[in-house]
Scaffold this motif. Structure first.
Motif, short mmCIF file in Angstrom:
data_model
loop_
_atom_site.label_atom_id
_atom_site.label_comp_id
_atom_site.label_asym_id
_atom_site.label_seq_id
_atom_site.Cartn_x
_atom_site.Cartn_y
_atom_site.Cartn_z
N PRO A 93 31.74 34.61 45.99
CA PRO A 93 33.09 34.88 45.24
C PRO A 93 33.57 33.75 44.59
N LEU A 94 33.82 32.59 45.30
CA LEU A 94 34.48 31.40 45.11
C LEU A 94 33.65 30.94 43.76
N TYR A 95 32.41 30.95 43.77
CA TYR A 95 31.26 30.38 42.50
C TYR A 95 31.85 30.87 41.26
N TRP A 96 32.31 32.43 41.33
CA TRP A 96 32.61 32.86 39.74
C TRP A 96 34.11 32.98 39.65
N HIS A 97 34.98 33.06 40.69
CA HIS A 97 36.05 33.15 40.51
C HIS A 97 36.96 32.61 41.72
N ASP A 98 37.67 31.57 41.51
CA ASP A 98 38.45 30.77 42.75
C ASP A 98 39.88 31.55 42.84
N TRP A 99 39.99 32.53 43.67
CA TRP A 99 41.40 33.36 43.69
C TRP A 99 42.44 32.62 43.93
N TYR A 100 42.08 31.37 44.66
CA TYR A 100 43.14 30.49 45.15
C TYR A 100 44.18 29.97 43.81
N ASP A 101 43.39 29.96 42.45
CA ASP A 101 44.04 29.31 41.45
C ASP A 101 44.71 30.46 40.60
N ASP A 102 44.49 31.53 40.80
CA ASP A 102 45.13 32.68 40.12
C ASP A 102 45.73 33.54 41.13
N PRO A 103 46.53 33.47 41.89
CA PRO A 103 47.26 34.55 42.83
C PRO A 103 48.01 35.72 42.25
N VAL A 104 48.46 35.14 40.71
CA VAL A 104 49.23 36.39 40.18
C VAL A 104 48.45 37.42 39.64
N ALA A 105 47.10 37.00 39.16
CA ALA A 105 46.24 38.14 38.61
C ALA A 105 45.08 38.04 39.08
N PRO A 106 44.84 38.60 40.46
CA PRO A 106 43.50 38.68 41.05
C PRO A 106 42.78 39.56 40.29
N THR A 107 41.44 39.45 40.62
CA THR A 107 40.43 40.12 40.13
C THR A 107 39.60 40.63 41.15
N MET A 108 38.82 41.90 40.77
CA MET A 108 37.85 42.36 41.68
C MET A 108 36.65 41.75 41.70
N LEU A 109 36.28 40.87 41.01
CA LEU A 109 34.92 39.98 40.78
C LEU A 109 34.57 39.47 41.93
N PRO A 110 35.26 38.77 42.84
CA PRO A 110 34.87 38.27 44.13
C PRO A 110 34.23 39.23 45.12
N VAL A 111 35.13 40.40 45.15
CA VAL A 111 34.50 41.33 46.15
C VAL A 111 33.41 41.90 45.56
N TRP A 112 33.26 42.24 44.33
CA TRP A 112 32.00 42.80 43.86
C TRP A 112 30.81 41.82 44.19
N PHE A 113 30.79 40.56 44.09
CA PHE A 113 29.70 39.64 44.32
C PHE A 113 29.71 39.62 45.80
N ALA A 114 30.56 39.67 46.58
CA ALA A 114 30.32 39.41 48.17
C ALA A 114 29.52 40.67 48.62
N LEU A 115 30.10 41.92 48.13
CA LEU A 115 29.43 43.17 48.47
C LEU A 115 28.02 43.27 48.23
N VAL A 116 27.67 42.96 46.96
CA VAL A 116 26.30 43.07 46.30
C VAL A 116 25.43 42.07 47.03
N ARG A 117 25.92 40.94 47.47
CA ARG A 117 25.26 39.96 48.12
C ARG A 117 24.66 40.41 49.32
N ASN A 118 25.77 41.01 50.11
CA ASN A 118 25.29 41.40 51.56
C ASN A 118 24.27 42.22 51.34
N VAL A 119 24.24 43.46 50.32
CA VAL A 119 23.24 44.32 50.33
C VAL A 119 22.05 43.75 50.02
N LEU A 120 21.99 42.83 49.17
CA LEU A 120 20.69 42.31 48.89
C LEU A 120 19.79 41.33 50.09
N PHE A 121 20.77 40.76 50.53
CA PHE A 121 20.33 40.12 51.76
C PHE A 121 19.88 40.83 52.98
#
Length: 353
Positions: free
Chosen positions: A155-183
């Motif tokens: 998730p942090l490769y695509w979006h560093d959520w620390y740098d944007d705490p005001v407008a968080p995005t679902m992108l990090p969660v997407w990649f974390a979940l898809v990664r777990n499924v693939l592995f």
């Protein structure tokens, strides 16, 4: 006449009286070294290889020449590849592994990439895996490949959520979940299906197992920590697709269970109580991976998978337990309830046929 007969004479005599077929041949002698000798030779080979590499790297470093690094790296890689293809001795093969790794590292240093270092590492590891048939070198190369893929899906490769705490995005969660499924699917396919040839897939599944176990607690820390919770609750709702992908993360475990029950349907009755642990596997990424490893270890009789699965489950459940935002009283009551149900199921199974 007490002279012992040669092995060829014994075989010829057995073939002459019909005790042994004429086409039979003696088994090949077992020339494998005892494992303590292999360990000592491996340690000695790596020390010798490190000294050899240092003897060439130090002059190249003093010359401050990028071309020198590339030349020495190519020499190391090609020389190690030649030694591995010859297969002269166990010692030389083990010494060639660190030399090949040093060659790849020196080539990378010589190219001096300012960007996309991860892509360069991926290419070098893929080349090392394809050009060598040595099991240990392929294991290291495959582990590096899986590590880079893990980083790319981080998730942090695509979006560093620390740098944007005001407008968080679902992108990090997407990649974390898809990664777990693939592995997880990769673990199930490589260990349950066991594709051939073994010279390629055996080090690959061991490498994926090592990367998955080493990073499982990272899954747990990120998914159970404040990162995903702040992102999901930022909009005031829990997206339905989040739980859909979490259910997909249980697909590898479900496929492994289906394989086992398809082979022996009588196992369905004593294994039903394990379904009580399915909610833990759904809520905890570490428990999902641990459940898959434990099941594969039990189904295939592999102590390695079973031991890693149990150890990972203990760590993962501990992290999951302490990450839950419940009062301690509720946590204790939940543990007591789960233990009571499991104990009751075990007693019921003992009394049944």
């Amino acid at each position: 006449m007490n002279k012992p007969a040669a092995w060829s004479e014994v075989v010829a005599g057995l073939q002459a009286d019909g005790s042994l077929s004429a086409t039979a041949s003696p088994p090949a002698p077992d020339i494998a070294l005892p494992w303590p000798v292999m360990v000592l030779q491996t340690i000695a080979a790596w020390i010798a290889a490190i000294l050899l590499v240092a003897a060439f790297v130090v002059p190249a470093t003093m010359g401050h020449s990028q071309a020198g690094f590339i030349i020495v790296g190519v020499l190391f890689a090609t020389g190690a590849g030649f030694v591995l293809r010859q297969g002269a001795s166990f010692f030389l093969d083990q010494a060639a592994v660190p030399v090949a790794i040093a060659g790849a590292v020196l080539i990378g240093i010589g190219l001096e990439p300012r960007q996309h270092v991860d892509l360069l590492i991926f290419v070098l590891a893929a080349g090392g895996f394809a050009m060598s048939s040595h099991g240990l070198l392929r294991f290291i190369a495959a582990g590096t490949l899986f590590g880079v893929i893990w980083y790319w899906l981080s998730p942090l490769y695509w979006h560093d959520w620390y740098d944007d705490p005001v407008a968080p995005t679902m992108l990090p969660v997407w990649f974390a979940l898809v990664r777990n499924v693939l592995f997880g699917l990769g673990l199930w396919w490589l260990w349950a299906r066991q594709p051939r040839p073994a010279s390629i897939w055996a080090p690959t599944r061991l490498a994926l197992l090592a990367v998955a176990v080493a990073t499982t607690q990272d899954w747990e820390a990120w998914m159970m920590g404040g990162a995903w919770r702040g992102i999901l609750l930022a909009g005031g709702l829990w997206p339905a697709w989040y739980w859909l992908v979490r259910l997909l993360a249980l697909l590898p475990l479900a496929l492994a269970v289906a394989d086992t029950l398809r082979a022996d349907r009588e196992l369905a009755h004593p294994l039903l109580p394990l379904l009580l642990l399915a909610p833990l596997c759904l809520l905890s990424p570490a428990m999902a991976v641990s459940g898959l490893l434990i099941w594969l270890g039990l189904a295939q009789g592999r102590a390695l998978l079973l031991g890693l699965g149990v150890a990972n489950a203990l760590l993962g459940f501990g992290h999951f337990y302490y990450s839950m935002a419940w009062p301690l009283l509720y946590k204790g009551l939940g543990l007591l309830l789960l233990a009571t149900i499991l104990l009751g199921s075990w007693l019921a199974l003992r009394r049944s046929d």
